[in-house]
Write a protein that holds these residues in place. Structure first.
Motif, PDB file in Angstrom:
ATOM      1  N   ARG A  24      -0.921  10.526 -22.485  1.00  0.00           N
ATOM      2  CA  ARG A  24      -2.226  11.171 -22.919  1.00  0.00           C
ATOM      3  C   ARG A  24      -3.311  11.560 -21.681  1.00  0.00           C
ATOM      4  NH1 ARG A  24      -3.537   5.873 -26.311  1.00  0.00           N
ATOM      5  NH2 ARG A  24      -2.106   4.863 -24.806  1.00  0.00           N
ATOM      6  N   GLY A  25      -3.313  10.784 -20.714  1.00  0.00           N
ATOM      7  CA  GLY A  25      -4.166  10.992 -19.505  1.00  0.00           C
ATOM      8  C   GLY A  25      -3.892  12.487 -18.859  1.00  0.00           C
ATOM      9  N   ILE A  26      -2.766  13.104 -19.005  1.00  0.00           N
ATOM     10  CA  ILE A  26      -2.444  14.155 -18.733  1.00  0.00           C
ATOM     11  C   ILE A  26      -2.542  15.385 -19.743  1.00  0.00           C
ATOM     12  CG2 ILE A  26      -0.682  15.815 -17.522  1.00  0.00           C
ATOM     13  CD1 ILE A  26       0.189  13.336 -16.023  1.00  0.00           C
ATOM     14  N   ILE A  27      -1.853  15.271 -20.644  1.00  0.00           N
ATOM     15  CA  ILE A  27      -1.728  16.387 -21.661  1.00  0.00           C
ATOM     16  C   ILE A  27      -3.246  16.386 -22.625  1.00  0.00           C
ATOM     17  CG2 ILE A  27       0.813  16.218 -21.747  1.00  0.00           C
ATOM     18  CD1 ILE A  27       0.369  14.867 -24.528  1.00  0.00           C
ATOM     19  N   TYR A  28      -3.993  15.385 -22.652  1.00  0.00           N
ATOM     20  CA  TYR A  28      -5.073  15.528 -23.249  1.00  0.00           C
ATOM     21  C   TYR A  28      -6.177  15.690 -22.639  1.00  0.00           C
ATOM     22  CZ  TYR A  28      -2.115  14.927 -27.507  1.00  0.00           C
ATOM     23  OH  TYR A  28      -1.043  15.237 -28.113  1.00  0.00           O
ATOM     24  N   ALA A  29      -6.120  16.064 -21.042  1.00  0.00           N
ATOM     25  CA  ALA A  29      -7.170  16.254 -20.240  1.00  0.00           C
ATOM     26  C   ALA A  29      -8.478  16.984 -20.867  1.00  0.00           C
ATOM     27  CB  ALA A  29      -6.873  16.495 -18.841  1.00  0.00           C
TER      28      ALA A  29
END
Length: 271
Positions: free
Chosen positions: A239-244
């Protein structure tokens, strides 16, 4: 993919980052919903923007199964795209399968032969005859749950059994299974204080480490005790990357977040 090939990629990219492709249609940019296959369109953009910063992608199959046949087709398209365009990338089917005998063999065939993943996650609760069928596949890895990052991990995994914590018994027992050299283990980043003891049991195995980022795990703490001579870690962030970001530049935002972690990893490896 062999372990050696994975290690070489880590050294080349100075990264041991795994990006989780856990696609929720409620969280992706709304304009992508107009695409014929929104899930694949999202994954393709993320992959194209971040492949040089990571060594692995890990789709959690639940996020595809939830959308029925269309979701499974999206998963199939995603892994085919990866294998064709970025064959150096190590792929993980986060399926957490676990059943006995022929059923496990069929699960293994589904992920290793039909979808051509490099590895799959499994649950060890049913013992060796639920895991050994996965281990029989050459140049494929089975990533077994050992000590997970969720709060419920303390319900069973850390309980004392005959003077030893259960997760330690699981690790030690698994080393005796046929083709155990094909095993990797899931160890949550939120349990960083346990890594030293885990490394005393499985010093040479790769550990897949979720929980860095959104779940609060600390990269430096994990690496302090988790790294081995072959690096031996795959640090997952989803989540920390793909939903930045949810705007049109979401893939660039994902790349920015991935690069932040990659730079930290490069610094750690340089020492």
């Amino acid at each position: 993919m062999t372990t050696e090939a994975l290690v070489n990629q880590i050294k080349k990219k100075q990264s041991f980052l795994c990006i989780g492709l856990d696609v929720d249609l409620d969280k992706i940019p709304s304009y992508l919903l107009q695409e014929e296959d929104p899930i694949f369109a999202f994954n393709k953009a993320i992959i194209d923007a971040t492949h040089h910063l990571c060594v692995s992608y890990k789709p959690n199959t639940a996020f595809y199964e939830a959308y029925g046949l269309k979701g499974w087709k999206s998963l199939e398209k995603t892994i085919k795209y990866l294998n064709k365009n970025y064959p150096e990338i190590y792929t993980i089917a986060d399926a957490k399968r676990g059943d006995i005998g022929n059923t496990s063999t069929m699960y293994a065939k589904a992920f290793f032969e039909d979808l051509a993943f490099d590895s799959v996650t499994v649950a060890p609760y049913m013992g060796k005859d639920s895991v050994e069928p996965f281990l029989a596949f050459k140049n494929k890895h089975t990533i077994m749950l050992a000590l997970t990052s969720n709060q419920g991990a303390f319900d069973f995994q850390t309980k004392d059994v005959e003077g030893k914590e259960l997760y330690k018994m699981v690790l030690e027992t698994s080393k005796s299974w046929v083709n155990s050299e094909n095993l990797m283990y899931v160890v949550g980043a939120t349990k960083a204080e346990y890594f030293k003891e885990i490394r005393s049991i499985v010093p040479n195995s790769f550990l897949l480490v979720p929980g860095v980022g959104a779940q609060g795990g600390n990269l430096q703490d994990v690496c302090k005790y988790g790294l081995n001579k072959d690096i031996g870690l795959l640090i997952n962030s989803s989540r920390g990357i793909i939903y930045a970001s949810k705007d049109a530049g979401f893939a660039n935002s994902a790349a920015f977040k991935a690069e932040e972690l990659q730079k930290q990893m490069a610094e750690i490896l340089s020492k």
